[in-house]
Design a protein around this motif. Structure first.
Motif, PDB file in Angstrom:
ATOM      1  N   UNK A  88      75.277 -31.437  -0.172  1.00 55.17           N
ATOM      2  CA  UNK A  88      75.983 -31.357   1.111  1.00 55.17           C
ATOM      3  C   UNK A  88      75.772 -29.980   1.748  1.00 55.17           C
ATOM      4  N   UNK A  89      75.721 -29.940   3.069  1.00 47.60           N
ATOM      5  CA  UNK A  89      75.506 -28.688   3.779  1.00 47.60           C
ATOM      6  C   UNK A  89      76.684 -27.747   3.566  1.00 47.60           C
ATOM      7  N   UNK A  90      76.384 -26.506   3.232  1.00 47.47           N
ATOM      8  CA  UNK A  90      77.406 -25.485   3.033  1.00 47.47           C
ATOM      9  C   UNK A  90      77.695 -24.819   4.377  1.00 47.47           C
ATOM     10  N   UNK A  91      78.893 -25.037   4.918  1.00 48.72           N
ATOM     11  CA  UNK A  91      79.259 -24.508   6.233  1.00 48.72           C
ATOM     12  C   UNK A  91      79.355 -22.988   6.257  1.00 48.72           C
ATOM     13  N   UNK A  92      79.444 -22.393   5.075  1.00 50.71           N
ATOM     14  CA  UNK A  92      79.537 -20.936   5.005  1.00 50.71           C
ATOM     15  C   UNK A  92      78.204 -20.266   5.284  1.00 50.71           C
ATOM     16  N   UNK A  93      77.126 -20.981   4.976  1.00 48.95           N
ATOM     17  CA  UNK A  93      75.794 -20.390   5.031  1.00 48.95           C
ATOM     18  C   UNK A  93      75.286 -20.325   6.469  1.00 48.95           C
ATOM     19  N   UNK A  94      75.452 -19.172   7.067  1.00 46.15           N
ATOM     20  CA  UNK A  94      74.908 -18.880   8.391  1.00 46.15           C
ATOM     21  C   UNK A  94      74.469 -17.421   8.408  1.00 46.15           C
ATOM     22  N   UNK A  95      73.543 -17.103   9.302  1.00 42.70           N
ATOM     23  CA  UNK A  95      73.080 -15.722   9.409  1.00 42.70           C
ATOM     24  C   UNK A  95      74.167 -14.884  10.072  1.00 42.70           C
ATOM     25  N   UNK A  96      74.513 -13.758   9.452  1.00 43.22           N
ATOM     26  CA  UNK A  96      75.565 -12.897   9.957  1.00 43.22           C
ATOM     27  C   UNK A  96      74.941 -11.717  10.707  1.00 43.22           C
ATOM     28  N   UNK A  97      75.018 -11.759  12.039  1.00 46.53           N
ATOM     29  CA  UNK A  97      74.389 -10.725  12.863  1.00 46.53           C
ATOM     30  C   UNK A  97      75.102  -9.383  12.750  1.00 46.53           C
TER      31      UNK A  97
END
Length: 393
Positions: A145-154
């Motif tokens: 399942x996609x982990x909603x936490x995983x995003x690039x942090x600018x």
């Protein structure tokens, strides 16, 4: 099956690794490489400026340097192999481990070949292999399942340690020493990729939506405030450094002499590494350079080469710089006027100094007037006459 459990460690042969964590590990390897290569090289040059003479412009690198690069390549390949193996295992999800192992070994050998000087492959092949592995969909990690936490942090990417202090991600403080090396950019990317994970550990609630909103707000504030903070920190560090060095130099006059000597050695070494031949006579100081290299240099680089030649004359003739400004201008102009840069191909004149000591002194004395500094700066910038189109071999 244990072979298909996710394993994101830098070193480890078991399990699989997703493409995002694969990128993070590759960046750690690049960071280590940059530290091994650039930091040690700069350190050796600082300790022994004559070390630079081994790196002549346009000449082949010394054998010890090539061996050093190969050694770094061998070490990096040992780190690449387990990551490539786990990435392939994720992509293929095959029970046939021998096939995956063989392919991982083959790709690692291809990457190692990029470090071999005689093949002259550069980083292109290595980059292509890594990109290919990144763009392949993992059958194991891709099914999760996609982990909603995983995003690039600018915010973490752009402001690193400042963002890290606010979010208690203390690992970002590594950026402070890394700023003095060539490893700063890979670490910025690592911070951007891992920032959310580091910050979420210290987040007060488990609400991911609000967490992302808070990070977006932080990023907006930091992007505005960070440049101002950098300027303030830069001014404070500069002021403290200047005052501290001034006080130390006043109590330790030998320190100033040593620093001046070190700077002169650096300039002299640049001259040795940049020119094919140097001949000092009573009437003229001749410096010879390959015209093929000369035409590729910018005007600023040509000026730096000329200044290195002047520093070389000071060092070789063991000349003392007068404390009186007028005498210093006269001496410097006299030496600069005797320095000539010639083509090592056909003795064609490539560079001369065309100012008199009187012109320089008058411009210097008017620095305090309106536009005086600009006039003085422009005068020095146009102090040389360069042959931009010499005959080539």
């Amino acid at each position: 099956m244990s072979d298909f459990k996710e394993n994101n460690n830098l070193i480890g042969f078991d399990g699989v690794i997703g493409r995002r964590n694969f990128i993070v590990n590759i960046l750690w390897i690049e960071l280590i490489e940059a530290l091994l290569y650039s930091t040690v090289l700069i350190y050796m040059i600082f300790l022994n400026p004559d070390f630079m003479a081994q790196f002549k412009l346009g000449a082949q690198m010394p054998h010890w340097h090539n061996l050093w690069v190969v050694g770094i390549g061998a070490f990096s390949s040992c780190l690449y192999f387990p990551n490539i193996l786990r990435r392939l295992r994720d992509i293929q999800a095959s029970e046939d481990s021998s096939k995956t192992n063989l392919m991982a070994l083959f790709l690692t050998v291809m990457i190692f070949a990029c470090y071999l000087p005689f093949l002259n492959l550069g980083k292109f092949l290595q980059f292509f292999i890594i990109i290919w592995l990144v763009f392949q969909q993992g059958k194991i990690t891709g099914a999760k399942p996609k982990n909603e936490l995983i995003k690039f942090n600018w915010g973490a990417f752009l402001c690193t340690w400042v963002w890290g202090i606010y979010n208690k991600a203390w690992i970002t403080l590594l950026m402070l020493p890394l700023m003095l090396t060539a490893a700063w950019f890979p670490f910025m990317l690592i911070c951007g990729l891992k920032g959310n994970e580091w910050a979420y550990k210290n987040y007060k609630t488990s609400d991911i939506v609000n967490f992302h909103k808070s990070q977006i707000t932080q990023t907006k504030v930091l992007i505005f405030a960070f440049p101002i903070l950098l300027v303030i920190c830069g001014i404070l560090i500069t002021v403290v450094s200047v005052i501290s060095l001034g006080m130390y130099a006043e109590k330790n006059p030998e320190f100033v002499k040593n620093m001046e000597s070190k700077a002169l050695q650096m300039e002299t070494s640049m001259a040795k590494s940049g020119f094919d031949n140097i001949v000092l006579t009573d009437n003229e100081y001749k410096f010879y350079i390959n015209p093929k290299i000369w035409v590729k240099l910018s005007k600023k680089q040509k000026s730096s080469m000329f200044q290195s030649a002047v520093a070389y004359v000071y060092s070789e003739l063991k000349l003392e710089k007068p404390k009186d400004k007028k005498a210093l201008f006269e001496q410097s102009s006299e030496i600069s006027g005797m320095v000539k840069i010639y083509s090592s191909f056909n003795n064609e004149l490539l560079g001369v100094y065309k100012l008199t000591s009187k012109e320089v002194q008058e411009a210097f004395e008017k620095i305090g007037e309106k536009g005086g500094f600009k006039r003085y700066y422009n005068l020095l910038q146009n102090a040389y006459e360069f042959n931009e189109y010499p005959s080539l071999p």
